[in-house]
Design an enzyme around this catalytic site. Sequence first.
Site, short mmCIF file in Angstrom:
data_model
loop_
_atom_site.label_atom_id
_atom_site.label_comp_id
_atom_site.label_asym_id
_atom_site.label_seq_id
_atom_site.Cartn_x
_atom_site.Cartn_y
_atom_site.Cartn_z
N SER A 178 0.83 -1.19 0.00
CA SER A 178 0.00 0.00 0.00
C SER A 178 0.86 1.24 0.00
CB SER A 178 -0.97 -0.01 1.19
OG SER A 178 -0.33 -0.38 2.37
N CYS A 179 0.20 2.37 -0.09
CA CYS A 179 0.91 3.64 -0.25
C CYS A 179 0.30 4.67 0.67
CB CYS A 179 0.79 4.11 -1.71
SG CYS A 179 1.39 5.77 -2.02
N VAL A 180 1.12 5.38 1.42
CA VAL A 180 0.64 6.48 2.26
C VAL A 180 1.43 7.73 1.92
CG1 VAL A 180 0.21 7.29 4.59
CG2 VAL A 180 0.12 4.87 4.12
#
Length: 416
Positions: free
Chosen positions: A15-17
Amino acid sequence: MVWVSPLPGLPPPRSCVPVKTSCESKGTLFGKNSDRPSDENHEVIRIPSSRYADDDFVECTFIRVPQVEMTVDCILSKPCWMWGCEMGANSNGVVGGNEAVSTLLADELLSPDGSPTKRLLGMDLLRLSLERGKSARHALDICIEHLEKYGQGGPCCKEDSDWTYENSFLFADTKEAYVLETAGVSHWAWERISCGEYRNISNGISIRRNWGATSKDIQSICKGNGWWDGSSPFDWKLAVSAGGRAHSNLEACGREAAGRVHLETIAAKSKITSKTVRGYVEQMANILRDEQSGICFRDIHGFCSTGSQISWLSESSEQSHFFTAASDPLLAKYKLFTFADNFSEKDDHDSNKLWSIWRSLVLKRRMRLTDNTLSSSLSKIEDEALSLLEQKNTSNNISFADLIRMEIRLLEEYCV
């Protein structure tokens, strides 16, 4: 983003934050995809502020910890089976997200028989921080306090009791943000993201020598293991991720590098102002829907992006949070939540039902919407949500729960 070596069991979630803070508008743009097992139901729930007695405890996923006198009103996006959350926000204007990482101290998470020792999950730590945090820094401190006192660990998937991992976090408010990365049961380092800066994390250790603080014993542990010479500036990633091997490739790659390029592109454009916020939120949505880089991860039976959140935090207007509440962020639409919403008669705003409908469409291999009428109607839901960014007061507009039910009706009419 960085692809890390998995611990025993399932592969790491991806995932990406990303986060971008703006000095001119006194605000912060935050976005996150939650990548989990594709058949793990995800929900968006609101937890109201509550008062507790001095001797009350809160039951987390595996252990309980003392409760505080007063918790903060929160909106949380989470796997249904666990107490903690993957991402969320509170009414104090704090947002946060959690990622899986892997370090050379990962074996600390395991019992003598090789199974994960049940402590606080990273998702529990995130929810505790959001339910209690008055600011990004305060949430960071709460997370560290509980990490040191109770430790992290435990099965991270209901269907696989052997899968466990260490965690990284990103906390943000209108003024600043913090990346917190952990190693083993209770070791950590944090980095501050100042006004006007941007940052993303993605399943890999990323803090180098620019840490603001580290846990008490980690430098001596690294020196004792030969991961740090004890004299050069302490490089957190080089030590706990690469064992001090200077020849290791420590540069960002894959989805982490792609996320950084996306943020660099946004930063190179005009500054975020009240008039340009919608455009920046739309750009964040495009980042989180980037399937080519893997930021948006779609798989029928493996891992996929089971939820997505975008938040615009501003000192001059109401905080705005957008959630897909669906198992396919590439096709599902972002729906606006604000804390001015009335409490829904259902804690999950019917988000669990919406998630299940999208999941059923995927299983039927109907992964592309070809009906132009349906596609247009769904787009209007997101357009309606984004248009509210241009209004100073959204309290009298359609609620988050109403938007979810609108999407449910559309999908039931055309697809189910």
